[in-house]
Design a protein around this motif. Sequence first.
Motif, mmCIF file in Angstrom:
data_model
loop_
_atom_site.group_PDB
_atom_site.id
_atom_site.type_symbol
_atom_site.label_atom_id
_atom_site.label_comp_id
_atom_site.label_asym_id
_atom_site.label_seq_id
_atom_site.Cartn_x
_atom_site.Cartn_y
_atom_site.Cartn_z
ATOM 1 N N ALA A 156 0.829 -1.204 0.000
ATOM 2 C CA ALA A 156 0.000 0.000 0.000
ATOM 3 C C ALA A 156 0.866 1.257 0.000
ATOM 4 O O ALA A 156 2.049 1.214 0.351
ATOM 5 C CB ALA A 156 -0.908 -0.003 1.225
ATOM 6 N N PRO A 157 0.303 2.401 -0.375
ATOM 7 C CA PRO A 157 1.047 3.667 -0.289
ATOM 8 C C PRO A 157 1.508 3.922 1.145
ATOM 9 O O PRO A 157 0.776 3.678 2.104
ATOM 10 C CB PRO A 157 0.020 4.714 -0.731
ATOM 11 C CG PRO A 157 -0.961 3.958 -1.569
ATOM 12 C CD PRO A 157 -1.045 2.592 -0.954
ATOM 13 N N GLY A 275 1.831 -0.687 4.203
ATOM 14 C CA GLY A 275 2.389 0.462 3.504
ATOM 15 C C GLY A 275 3.903 0.446 3.452
ATOM 16 O O GLY A 275 4.573 0.040 4.401
ATOM 17 N N ILE A 511 -3.183 4.622 -8.106
ATOM 18 C CA ILE A 511 -3.538 5.442 -6.942
ATOM 19 C C ILE A 511 -5.048 5.421 -6.717
ATOM 20 O O ILE A 511 -5.530 5.274 -5.581
ATOM 21 C CB ILE A 511 -3.035 6.884 -7.136
ATOM 22 C CG1 ILE A 511 -1.504 6.933 -7.076
ATOM 23 C CG2 ILE A 511 -3.626 7.816 -6.085
ATOM 24 C CD1 ILE A 511 -0.921 8.257 -7.522
ATOM 25 N N PHE A 514 -6.208 2.054 -5.175
ATOM 26 C CA PHE A 514 -5.983 1.957 -3.725
ATOM 27 C C PHE A 514 -6.970 2.822 -2.960
ATOM 28 O O PHE A 514 -7.458 2.430 -1.898
ATOM 29 C CB PHE A 514 -4.542 2.341 -3.384
ATOM 30 C CG PHE A 514 -3.606 1.165 -3.338
ATOM 31 C CD1 PHE A 514 -3.497 0.388 -2.197
ATOM 32 C CD2 PHE A 514 -2.866 0.814 -4.442
ATOM 33 C CE1 PHE A 514 -2.653 -0.702 -2.151
ATOM 34 C CE2 PHE A 514 -2.015 -0.271 -4.419
ATOM 35 C CZ PHE A 514 -1.905 -1.042 -3.270
ATOM 36 N N ALA A 515 -7.267 3.999 -3.488
ATOM 37 C CA ALA A 515 -8.242 4.870 -2.827
ATOM 38 C C ALA A 515 -9.613 4.206 -2.775
ATOM 39 O O ALA A 515 -10.336 4.312 -1.777
ATOM 40 C CB ALA A 515 -8.331 6.209 -3.559
ATOM 41 N N GLN A 520 -7.332 3.339 4.157
ATOM 42 C CA GLN A 520 -6.653 3.095 5.433
ATOM 43 C C GLN A 520 -7.258 4.010 6.499
ATOM 44 O O GLN A 520 -6.679 5.041 6.851
ATOM 45 C CB GLN A 520 -5.149 3.343 5.277
ATOM 46 C CG GLN A 520 -4.486 2.435 4.247
ATOM 47 C CD GLN A 520 -2.984 2.614 4.175
ATOM 48 O OE1 GLN A 520 -2.247 2.259 5.101
ATOM 49 N NE2 GLN A 520 -2.507 3.164 3.068
ATOM 50 N N ASN A 538 -5.470 7.543 1.428
ATOM 51 C CA ASN A 538 -5.133 7.152 0.058
ATOM 52 C C ASN A 538 -5.882 7.959 -0.993
ATOM 53 O O ASN A 538 -5.648 7.767 -2.196
ATOM 54 C CB ASN A 538 -5.426 5.663 -0.163
ATOM 55 C CG ASN A 538 -4.482 4.770 0.601
ATOM 56 O OD1 ASN A 538 -3.416 5.197 1.034
ATOM 57 N ND2 ASN A 538 -4.872 3.516 0.794
ATOM 58 N N ARG A 633 -4.797 12.104 -6.551
ATOM 59 C CA ARG A 633 -5.228 12.371 -5.172
ATOM 60 C C ARG A 633 -5.380 13.852 -4.911
ATOM 61 O O ARG A 633 -5.657 14.267 -3.788
ATOM 62 C CB ARG A 633 -4.208 11.786 -4.181
ATOM 63 C CG ARG A 633 -4.121 10.275 -4.189
ATOM 64 C CD ARG A 633 -3.100 9.758 -3.192
ATOM 65 N NE ARG A 633 -1.755 10.173 -3.560
ATOM 66 C CZ ARG A 633 -0.968 10.901 -2.795
ATOM 67 N NH1 ARG A 633 -1.367 11.316 -1.614
ATOM 68 N NH2 ARG A 633 0.242 11.234 -3.203
#
Length: 788
Positions: A156-157, A275, A511, A514-515, A520, A538, A633
Amino acid sequence: MAKLTDRILKLKEQSKNAEVWIDPERAQIVTRFYSKNAGKYSIPVLRARSFKNLMEKKELYLGDDELIVGERGRAPKLIPTFPEIASHSVEDLKVLDAQDPIPYHVSPKTMDIYEKEVIPYWEGSALRDKMFNQLSDEWQTIYNCGLITETMEQRAPGSMALDERMFGMGLKKAKQEIEEAIENLDFLTDFQATDKREQLTAMAITCDGMMIYAKRYADMLENKAARETDPARKKELEKMADVCRRVPENKPRDLWEVLQMSWFMHVGVITESNGWDACNAGHIDRHFYPYYQKSLEAGLLDQESAKELLSAWWIKYNNHPAPAKYGVSALESGTYNDFVNISLGGITKDGKDAVNDLSYIFLEILDEIEFIQPQVHVLLSRMNPEHFLKEACKVIRKGRGFPAMFNAEALIEQQLRVGKTISDARGGGICGCVETTCYGKEAAPLIGYINIAKILELALQNGYDTRVDKQVGPKSGDAKDFKSYEALMEAFKKQAQYVIDTKLRGSQYLIQMFAKYVPQPFLSVLIEGCVESGKDYNDGGPKYNVSILPGVGIGTVTDSLSAIKKHVFDENNYSMGEVIDALNADWQNNEHMRLTFANKTPRYGNDNDYADSIMKEVSDFFIDTVDGIKDSRGGTYRMNMLPTTCHMYFGEVTGATCDGRRAGKPLSEGISPVQGADLSGPTASLKSAAKMDHSRTCGTLLNMKFLPDVLKGDTGISKLASLIRTYFTYGGHHIQFNVCDADTLLLAQQTPDDYNDLIVRVAGYSDYFNVIGENLQNEIIQRYAHEI
């Protein structure tokens, strides 16, 4: 200050000697929860409920003599997996189990759980499977041929750090603020209000999950204390129970409480998701100092017991190797080190010297415990006392590669340039290896690495990759027909633009994925801006957002271009056709040309403007091309120069280069000169590196190696301190040191059992020499040892 106590020495040995195993507990609990609840809730709430369920059920660990509690797995160095992000196959687990030199052991019982329960549920539905099926053929091509890597492939970021904000409120107050934010949502005019409600509801649920986890520990400790017969340990357990009953629900009152709260927050973040760069604790000396003072003044602790408590907290980080990686991700970052990076020194938010008593105590702990985690760096400001710098240099002199040194003023300048407030910029620091970020207020994930050297290879091959026998980049012209150096640079920039554009198009999509699928929410509670915006970490929730693209091989590219410019276009010693034929043959039957290019070319790292101006043109082009592009983002992309161990992988997939390097050999790392090319001394090397515009990057990495005798005595320390100050006066961002000699490293290769504790600086992190692999060992040996 007193040396390490017997308790700390025992905890140190336990952590050091623990083996790394895959722990199936998290994967099993999460899989069972999802199989029963997927589709019942919005994705953020599902993720939050899964987190809460995990914190309610995961096994609690309490080691003998521990003072700080909490583990990601069921015991130290038992490492969970995150199948909702990337589901390990049976073959992956077998490879991890047999991996040398950093195995992740897998028991038959664990293998059975994955094979029968975890893999069947997640195979095809893990986020990695969803994402990779949708990435373009162009992206897949540059990924598969080694022009780029992708950090969001299976983790993950990350690259986040915490500040002191949560210590002033606790999770109970944080939950109240979240509930107030939900009440204040405007469902009439804000068309994102429903989504915000789900995100905020998820954040509140995770607060409950962490408070439950802490209270479970409080109950366990009270029960343990009731059965304890040793009066001293009984008192400790009662205090620990009281601490866990208090935090993280409420704001801490003393040093013990703030350390335990900090650790609970860390465990929560790294349990929720995997992450990159774990979760950095930030400015621990300035964050913990008021609690340290208060505990001493109230007689709760003396200096010896305070140091023992701080050391116990410190050791917990070493219990947490990085989550298991496989494939390209393992090649770009082959280490147990999870890049937890904490800051000492720097400047306070109101512009004062931030060095205090804890800054020195943490240097002592770093020196005495000798672990590769947590990593430590010094933010060196002109305001920081010379004594503090020299104490840091004494630790550097030990040869373990830490602390790394960063220019506090340069970091502030980097952040002000992109619109941060002066207070926030002073509160910022370093995440991961060398990445500049604003602590507690920013998401600054790496998005993968870009192979600058292979881009030049494409320019020399008209966009064709001879290794995979495929047209990869655009046709930029037959290099054999180039009549000028400028024509070559034009082709190089055309290939670079294509790779950057293709990489970023893929990153925008990743991106967003994941969002959408892996928010998270617990991390979002801890980062300023997420509650206020009603958005996930995210998804642009933090106050500041940046996506970082690291470039690898700037030294290799600079020296290669310098060789072509000098020997082909300036002096007409060779034709472009002869050069390309020699590269395609990996220099076979062209040794005279190879040695000419390697030894009779102006090379980066020697304060030679002929070479350094090429480095400047290349770095400026990448910074200009990437800097300020909007990411999905709501933040921007920024460039940095960081290899981790990707210079090894990129070297393996890159053919021979015009600096004399043979195919498959490592590229230069960070902004360091090519290994062994900096022959004019350390000051010349620093002056070359400083010609890059560090203020326009999001971090650069410079490695230096010194022979131990050079740094002997007070004179050696003074010289090293002056060297660091000089580089930072030039505007340099970062410098780190290996202090060793080649003979010692060669002996460590031959008799590794005699050198189990030998630590070296690899890239933006330190690691045990014996676990980094022979190729990386050889690359470190080849780095030139300077005399001052």
